[in-house]
Motif scaffolding. Structure first.
Motif, PDB file in Angstrom:
ATOM      1  N   GLY A  10       0.819  -1.199   0.000  1.00 48.48           N
ATOM      2  CA  GLY A  10       0.000   0.000   0.000  1.00 48.48           C
ATOM      3  C   GLY A  10       0.854   1.251   0.000  1.00 48.48           C
ATOM      4  O   GLY A  10       2.076   1.197  -0.174  1.00 48.48           O
ATOM      5  N   ARG A  12       1.428   5.386   1.763  1.00 51.86           N
ATOM      6  CA  ARG A  12       1.181   6.299   2.885  1.00 51.86           C
ATOM      7  C   ARG A  12       0.315   7.460   2.398  1.00 51.86           C
ATOM      8  O   ARG A  12       0.489   7.941   1.274  1.00 51.86           O
ATOM      9  CB  ARG A  12       2.507   6.828   3.438  1.00 51.86           C
ATOM     10  CG  ARG A  12       3.437   5.749   3.986  1.00 51.86           C
ATOM     11  CD  ARG A  12       4.725   6.388   4.459  1.00 51.86           C
ATOM     12  NE  ARG A  12       5.734   5.408   4.827  1.00 51.86           N
ATOM     13  CZ  ARG A  12       5.920   4.951   6.065  1.00 51.86           C
ATOM     14  NH1 ARG A  12       5.147   5.392   7.039  1.00 51.86           N
ATOM     15  NH2 ARG A  12       6.872   4.075   6.327  1.00 51.86           N
ATOM     16  N   HIS A  13      -0.564   7.928   3.261  1.00 51.37           N
ATOM     17  CA  HIS A  13      -1.439   9.042   2.889  1.00 51.37           C
ATOM     18  C   HIS A  13      -0.989  10.333   3.560  1.00 51.37           C
ATOM     19  O   HIS A  13      -0.380  10.316   4.636  1.00 51.37           O
ATOM     20  CB  HIS A  13      -2.887   8.718   3.269  1.00 51.37           C
ATOM     21  CG  HIS A  13      -3.453   7.581   2.482  1.00 51.37           C
ATOM     22  ND1 HIS A  13      -4.559   6.858   2.876  1.00 51.37           N
ATOM     23  CD2 HIS A  13      -3.054   7.021   1.307  1.00 51.37           C
ATOM     24  CE1 HIS A  13      -4.818   5.920   1.985  1.00 51.37           C
ATOM     25  NE2 HIS A  13      -3.919   6.005   1.024  1.00 51.37           N
ATOM     26  N   LEU A  56       1.313   3.752  11.668  1.00 49.09           N
ATOM     27  CA  LEU A  56       0.916   4.139  10.310  1.00 49.09           C
ATOM     28  C   LEU A  56      -0.056   5.310  10.386  1.00 49.09           C
ATOM     29  O   LEU A  56      -1.172   5.181  10.892  1.00 49.09           O
ATOM     30  CB  LEU A  56       0.272   2.954   9.577  1.00 49.09           C
ATOM     31  CG  LEU A  56      -0.134   3.216   8.122  1.00 49.09           C
ATOM     32  CD1 LEU A  56       1.089   3.608   7.287  1.00 49.09           C
ATOM     33  CD2 LEU A  56      -0.829   1.991   7.525  1.00 49.09           C
ATOM     34  N   ASN A  58      -1.851   6.700   8.266  1.00 41.82           N
ATOM     35  CA  ASN A  58      -3.128   6.498   7.573  1.00 41.82           C
ATOM     36  C   ASN A  58      -4.246   6.203   8.560  1.00 41.82           C
ATOM     37  O   ASN A  58      -5.373   6.684   8.415  1.00 41.82           O
ATOM     38  CB  ASN A  58      -3.014   5.330   6.588  1.00 41.82           C
ATOM     39  CG  ASN A  58      -1.972   5.555   5.515  1.00 41.82           C
ATOM     40  OD1 ASN A  58      -1.055   6.361   5.674  1.00 41.82           O
ATOM     41  ND2 ASN A  58      -2.091   4.831   4.416  1.00 41.82           N
ATOM     42  N   THR A  86       6.389  -0.428   9.033  1.00 41.65           N
ATOM     43  CA  THR A  86       5.800   0.353   7.943  1.00 41.65           C
ATOM     44  C   THR A  86       6.787   0.549   6.796  1.00 41.65           C
ATOM     45  O   THR A  86       6.400   0.982   5.712  1.00 41.65           O
ATOM     46  CB  THR A  86       5.336   1.733   8.448  1.00 41.65           C
ATOM     47  OG1 THR A  86       6.442   2.414   9.045  1.00 41.65           O
ATOM     48  CG2 THR A  86       4.224   1.584   9.478  1.00 41.65           C
ATOM     49  N   LEU A  89       6.015  -0.531   3.252  1.00 45.56           N
ATOM     50  CA  LEU A  89       5.328   0.318   2.289  1.00 45.56           C
ATOM     51  C   LEU A  89       6.299   1.146   1.468  1.00 45.56           C
ATOM     52  O   LEU A  89       5.941   1.667   0.411  1.00 45.56           O
ATOM     53  CB  LEU A  89       4.348   1.246   3.024  1.00 45.56           C
ATOM     54  CG  LEU A  89       3.286   0.545   3.868  1.00 45.56           C
ATOM     55  CD1 LEU A  89       2.417   1.569   4.571  1.00 45.56           C
ATOM     56  CD2 LEU A  89       2.432  -0.383   3.012  1.00 45.56           C
ATOM     57  N   ARG A 224      -4.857   1.771   2.800  1.00 39.55           N
ATOM     58  CA  ARG A 224      -3.556   1.980   2.177  1.00 39.55           C
ATOM     59  C   ARG A 224      -3.631   2.086   0.661  1.00 39.55           C
ATOM     60  O   ARG A 224      -2.655   1.885  -0.048  1.00 39.55           O
ATOM     61  CB  ARG A 224      -2.633   0.813   2.550  1.00 39.55           C
ATOM     62  CG  ARG A 224      -2.316   0.721   4.025  1.00 39.55           C
ATOM     63  CD  ARG A 224      -1.538  -0.554   4.358  1.00 39.55           C
ATOM     64  NE  ARG A 224      -2.409  -1.647   4.785  1.00 39.55           N
ATOM     65  CZ  ARG A 224      -2.697  -2.716   4.063  1.00 39.55           C
ATOM     66  NH1 ARG A 224      -2.184  -2.853   2.850  1.00 39.55           N
ATOM     67  NH2 ARG A 224      -3.499  -3.661   4.541  1.00 39.55           N
TER      68      ARG A 224
END
Length: 261
Positions: A10, A12-13, A56, A58, A86, A89, A224
């Protein structure tokens, strides 16, 4: 039980979390409280994927968004500071044995931390709980619903569930259930989607059942997903909106209607 490749993939936002971290009954917890009035006797439990709430961002952003819709929300550190890194990712290439990690973080163990948090929140006056679980967290939502610890249940792309869990839900739970499913999901594939509809759908599960399906999305999309892809962005935002509306309908909030993601 096992995981799939998408359980640890996924992106990261972007965003800045606004919540706080508290220790409640010995459980380190990310907490988001609405800025406006909210029902003090009701709370949402946010149960994450294997990357954990505190590691995370998110997850923290989603917790904040639920709070912006009128709920006090609590995301416990169910992995005791030892989630899946993490860095997965970021594609750092470092080896990590997910199947070796899992026995130390079984649903039985992590579920015990959630129940400790619940006990702590009851001491603060909370009497009615909803829970939303993503991937790994979906297993915990089912467990809480099966013994009716929670009043309302929601999950997106749940992991670690077996066909017998769906039958058990129909037999034991009184919690209305929302499932946000997607096109590519080895953990909640077509067979489980169809079983859930056959067992719980069409009014057969009286408390309430709803299952949504997001084409073009894969397992993990609701937390994600790559938001540069229109279908994934629509799936993530749609799954969140559906969950908020499910909680408003079955748990209730001060706002009474969906606000925003």
């Amino acid at each position: 039980m096992s995981f799939c490749e998408h359980c640890v993939q996924g992106v990261r936002h972007e965003g800045d979390p606004e919540g706080t971290t508290e220790t409640i009954n010995g459980i380190k917890t990310y907490v988001a409280i609405p800025k406006s009035d909210y029902p003090k006797d009701k709370a949402v439990l946010y149960l994450p994927d294997v990357f954990g709430v505190l590691e995370l961002k998110n997850h923290q952003l989603l917790i904040d968004a639920f709070a912006q819709n009128g709920f006090q929300v609590y995301g416990p550190d169910i992995f005791e500071g030892d989630p899946v890194p993490t860095s997965f990712l970021d594609g750092d290439g470092k080896p990590f044995d997910l199947q070796k990690w899992f026995p130390s973080h079984s649903a039985e163990r992590t579920g015990g931390f959630v129940r400790k948090l619940i006990d702590g929140l009851k001491e603060r006056g909370v009497t009615r709980f909803a829970a939303v679980g993503y991937c790994y967290g979906g297993r915990l939502v089912f467990d809480l619903a099966l013994d009716n610890t929670i009043a309302v249940a929601a999950t997106a792309h749940p992991s670690l569930l077996q066909p017998a869990d769906i039958d058990a839900y129909a037999e034991k739970s009184k919690a209305p259930l929302l499932v946000e499913a997607c096109e590519v999901d080895a953990q909640w594939p077509k067979e489980k989607r169809e079983q859930a509809e056959n067992v719980l759908g069409g009014g057969k599960f009286v408390p309430g059942f709803k299952q949504d399906y997001w084409p073009g999305c894969e397992h993990g999309y609701a937390v994600r997903g790559d938001l540069s892809k229109p279908e994934v962005k629509a799936g993530k935002e749609g799954a969140f909106k559906n969950t908020v509306e499910w909680f408003i309908k079955h748990l209730g909030s001060a706002g009474g209607k969906y606000a925003r993601l």
